[in-house]
Design an enzyme around this catalytic site. Structure first.
Site: not given
Ligand code: 5MM
Length: 341
Positions: A23, A25, A96, A178, A220, A264, A290, A293
């Site tokens: 998701d 953005s 999202k 989350e 989450k 990260g 979930s 990255r």
């Molecule tokens: C995939 O990243 C999601 C969207 O981030 P933005 O709203 O900043 O574009 C983010 O919400 C994500 O679902 C969570 O943080 C988990 O992702 P990570 O990479 O931390 O596993």
């Protein structure tokens, strides 16, 4: 109680399975594409998501995908809408629904997530587009020298998460809640532990006040982990033990599942942490992933925007999904990485 929402939440945390967070953005996906020298056009974003979602066999390890507003409206290269393509594989489409973290008035350096206005109507539309679950992310930074996070920041974010969750339940969509404590700082693992506990106490209090049935949500969170810049990095076993202990103090057993964000961590470390928690056991919830990255990094670099790399990108994604699927039962090991290499 809606058995339907409880069943969806339980389905998402089925054995061996977890969520792909896709998701990103527009600004975030641009950042990811910049790193592999690919222009962030609508077509490239569609081609990338198509590669991930059509990966043969990934449905054995992925039960849900979180989509961005643009993606839930897009079609796969063969013309099938993405939500229908995922549903046909037994993968639930999610969405999202937050509008991102914005500066919190009167609290320099802190954020509050926006997006509540008009949310009920947007949920109705997303349900029509096939969404079975939703996601809202609060962003909590740690800067002990500045007294961050403040109770003010934790409270307003908890209240917004609870309002979002209550609206989702009303609209028959499972809310993924989350509250992300960032691992960007120089703080140690015990500071992360204390902040995570403080935030979760406020969150569950707000969820209770706003009458959110805990059986119908998924949490989450971040893991309890050392800040990236901390000189002392906690071991895998310490992260697992402190994360489990922290959640046992504050997360009610009625919550069906905890689906961690990777935040990260490297791909292998995120898998190792989840594996160690499930290997240890002794908690009442399903513990799953979930990851954004930590499921996509290798796939992105293998793909590099080229159609001839799709098979390599899919192989990289399937490998990470399989490793995390194994980590759901503590069955992940180094041999799985070596075999794939
Ligand atoms: C995939 O990243 C999601 C969207 O981030 P933005 O709203 O900043 O574009 C983010 O919400 C994500 O679902 C969570 O943080 C988990 O992702 P990570 O990479 O931390 O596993």
């Amino acid at each position: 109680m809606s058995h339907r929402l409880h069943d969806i939440a339980r389905y998402i945390v089925s054995p061996q399975k977890g969520i792909l967070a896709a998701d990103e953005s527009s600004p975030t996906i641009k950042k990811r594409f910049d790193a592999i020298d690919v222009e962030s056009t609508e077509d490239n974003r569609r081609a990338y998501r198509d590669m991930l979602f059509t990966t043969p066999g990934v449905e054995a390890f992925v039960s849900g995908v979180i989509l961005f507003d643009e993606t839930i409206r897009q079609k796969a290269l063969d013309g099938t809408p993405f939500p229908a393509l995922l549903a046909a594989k037994g993968i639930l489409p999610g969405i999202k629904v937050d509008a991102g973290a914005k500066d919190l008035a009167g609290a320099p350096g802190e954020k509050v997530t926006e997006g509540l206005d008009g949310l009920r109507e947007r949920l109705v539309e997303y349900r029509g587009l096939g969404a079975k679950f939703a996601k809202w992310r609060a962003v909590i930074d740690i800067d002990t020298a500045k007294g961050i996070p403040s109770d003010y920041c934790l409270e307003v974010n908890a209240a917004a998460l609870a309002r979002y969750a209550a609206l989702c339940v009303e609209q028959e969509i499972v809310p993924i809640v989350e509250p992300e404590v960032l691992m960007d700082g120089a703080h140690d693992i015990d500071t992360c532990d204390a902040v995570t506990e403080r935030g979760l106490r406020m969150l569950f209090s707000a969820l209770a006040t706003q009458r959110v049935p805990l059986e119908q949500i998924l949490l989450k969170p971040n893991m309890v982990i050392s800040g990236k810049k901390s000189p002392t990095q906690a071991s895998v076993s310490e992260v697992a033990a402190k994360t489990i202990a922290c959640f046992k103090r504050v997360v009610p057993a009625a919550v069906p599942g905890i689906v961690y964000l990777s935040g990260g961590q490297t791909e292998e470390v995120a898998t190792a942490h989840l594996n160690e928690m499930n290997r240890s056991g002794g908690f009442p919830w399903e513990m799953s992933f979930s990851y954004g990255r930590a499921l996509q990094a290798a796939a992105l670099s293998a793909w590099r925007g080229k159609a001839e790399n799709v098979a390599a990108g899919q192989a990289a994604f399937l490998h990470r999904a399989r490793c995390n699927g194994a980590a759901r039962s503590g069955a992940y090991n180094d041999a799985m990485e070596k075999q794939a290499a």
